[in-house]
Design an enzyme around this catalytic site. Structure first.
Site, short mmCIF file in Angstrom:
data_model
loop_
_atom_site.label_atom_id
_atom_site.label_comp_id
_atom_site.label_asym_id
_atom_site.label_seq_id
_atom_site.Cartn_x
_atom_site.Cartn_y
_atom_site.Cartn_z
N GLN A 23 -9.88 12.08 -22.09
CA GLN A 23 -11.05 11.34 -22.58
C GLN A 23 -12.19 11.28 -21.56
O GLN A 23 -13.36 11.36 -21.95
CB GLN A 23 -10.65 9.93 -23.00
CG GLN A 23 -10.09 9.86 -24.40
CD GLN A 23 -9.76 8.43 -24.82
OE1 GLN A 23 -9.66 7.54 -23.97
NE2 GLN A 23 -9.59 8.22 -26.10
N TYR A 47 -13.89 14.86 -40.71
CA TYR A 47 -14.34 16.01 -41.47
C TYR A 47 -13.57 17.26 -41.05
O TYR A 47 -14.12 18.30 -40.73
CB TYR A 47 -15.85 16.20 -41.33
CG TYR A 47 -16.57 15.24 -42.24
CD1 TYR A 47 -16.81 15.56 -43.56
CD2 TYR A 47 -16.92 13.98 -41.80
CE1 TYR A 47 -17.42 14.66 -44.43
CE2 TYR A 47 -17.52 13.06 -42.65
CZ TYR A 47 -17.77 13.41 -43.96
OH TYR A 47 -18.35 12.52 -44.81
N SER A 78 -17.97 13.34 -27.22
CA SER A 78 -18.00 11.92 -27.55
C SER A 78 -19.09 11.18 -26.78
O SER A 78 -19.80 10.33 -27.34
CB SER A 78 -16.64 11.27 -27.27
OG SER A 78 -15.67 11.76 -28.17
N ASP A 129 -14.53 14.12 -22.12
CA ASP A 129 -14.93 14.37 -23.50
C ASP A 129 -16.44 14.23 -23.66
O ASP A 129 -16.97 13.17 -24.02
CB ASP A 129 -14.20 13.40 -24.43
CG ASP A 129 -14.43 13.70 -25.90
OD1 ASP A 129 -15.21 14.62 -26.21
OD2 ASP A 129 -13.82 13.01 -26.75
N ARG A 183 -8.79 16.56 -27.37
CA ARG A 183 -9.11 15.19 -27.79
C ARG A 183 -7.88 14.31 -27.64
O ARG A 183 -7.30 13.81 -28.60
CB ARG A 183 -9.61 15.18 -29.24
CG ARG A 183 -10.75 16.13 -29.53
CD ARG A 183 -11.98 15.92 -28.67
NE ARG A 183 -12.71 14.71 -28.98
CZ ARG A 183 -13.65 14.62 -29.91
NH1 ARG A 183 -13.94 15.65 -30.66
NH2 ARG A 183 -14.29 13.49 -30.12
#
Length: 383
Positions: A126, A226, A132, A129, A121
């Site tokens: 990106q 989280y 995402s 990714d 990440r």
């Protein structure tokens, strides 16, 4: 390099790892592309369109058996994987830790597997990714599902007959899916509140015009979304602080997931039953156990005190055209990176994309998955 793109084994999932657009890009890089017969149909792409872009169409019975690098979206069935040759490679959203049956077959076959969930990440990676890209689609779709199911309008409406107040939406979890859910609900005119354990999420939420529910000691965590489960005391404090906001909500969108772990429990039965009649909970974390205590991981919609709880595993599959376009670009960026390595997979120890390795030549090298296969032991690899 030859990439073989598989049709999804899940009849409810029409996503595919290549589009005619990305096939053209891959072939310009000298990569041979194969696409399974009918793989793109549910995403709006015909076999002829793939052929025109430079791909070869391969029958499903042959694809995994002849593949050098097979690309899927969700984990293929164990029966299909059993045809893969030793030394071949599988790329996909392979659900590390959770899909242990898939990993067992890969180990038995001596296959290398790259899990797109494990893309670093960082800004450099990106474009690869996939978590995402798919989460953004899921967050958008969740709000549309909520708007379709509640018994009121989302926007404020001032009419000669009176004023209709905007719907109240609560978003739990402010990762990519949560942020997209907030933005979409705001565009539809809802009043939105959101909560996350990360202190940094507050600024992101407010920048989208929503209110952040700050809970002392809970929403002060550092690190990724989280990144860890809250202890019992903090979890109880979170439930108590969220309860009055949930009780007024017409829709709650649950998006909080922890890679490789059970989803955090954010909504109790009592919280759901206190919601207004005609309200809805959309739980995007259903496949990992759900953020809501009443979520059925099997996907059945339940109704509790007039509130419907809707489990939505793999929500991006509900928009296969857009989700496929984004995922295919993620895969194309990965393939371009691999193609520049003189045919060698740049995935050894210490190399930048080594983090993607789930299985290498039949050895499980992803620690959490290895421990899951070993029944919770601390084993680092499993033969």
């Amino acid at each position: 390099m030859r990439l073989s793109f598989a049709r999804s084994d899940d009849p409810a999932d029409g996503r595919v790892g290549a589009t005619p657009e990305t096939v053209s890009v891959l072939t310009r890089h000298g990569i041979r592309v194969e696409v399974e017969t009918g793989a793109g149909e549910r995403a709006g792409h015909s076999d002829d369109a793939y052929i025109e872009s430079g791909a070869e169409i391969v029958p499903g019975a042959d694809l995994f058996a002849r593949a050098d690098i097979a690309v899927s979206v969700v984990p293929p069935s164990p029966d299909r994987l059993a045809a893969m040759a030793e030394g071949s490679v599988l790329v996909g959203l392979l659900r590390p830790v959770h899909a242990v049956d898939t990993v067992r077959v890969l180990v038995e076959r001596g296959v290398t597997a790259l899990a797109m969930e494990l893309v670093p990440r960082t800004s450099r990676f990106q474009p690869m990714d996939a978590l995402s890209s798919q989460a953004g689609v899921a967050g958008y779709k969740a709000v549309l599902m909520a708007a379709d199911r509640i018994d009121k309008m989302f926007p404020l409406s001032m009419t000669a007959a009176g004023t209709v107040r905007p719907a109240e939406v609560v978003v739990l979890g402010v990762g990519v899916a949560g942020l997209q859910a907030i933005a979409t609900a705001r565009r539809l005119g809802a009043a939105v509140k959101a909560n996350d354990v990360r202190a940094a999420a507050a600024e992101e939420v407010r920048s989208l015009g929503a209110d952040f529910v700050h809970i002392p000691g809970v929403t002060d965590q550092e690190g990724g979304a989280y990144a860890r489960m809250l202890g019992e005391d903090l979890a109880r404090a979170q439930h108590e602080a969220l309860a009055p906001h949930v009780a007024r909500a017409d829709a709650v969108i649950c998006t909080a997931q922890i890679p490789g772990r059970r989803a955090p429990r954010l909504l109790t039965e009592e919280m759901v039953e206190a919601m207004p009649p005609g309200s809805v909970v959309i739980d995007l974390a259903a496949e990992d156990g759900g953020n809501c205590a009443l979520t059925d991981p099997g996907g059945e919609v339940g109704e509790y005190g007039g509130t419907r709880v809707v489990p939505v595993p793999q929500a991006a599959r509900l928009l296969p055209r857009e989700a496929s376009a984004l995922y295919a670009r993620n895969v194309a960026h990965l393939a371009e990176h691999l193609a520049g390595q003189d045919g060698r997979l740049p995935l050894g120890p210490g190399e930048e994309l080594g983090a993607l390795l789930l299985v290498r030549d039949g050895e499980v090298v992803h620690g959490p998955t290895a421990r899951a296969l070993a029944g919770g032991s601390h084993a680092g690899t499993v033969r």
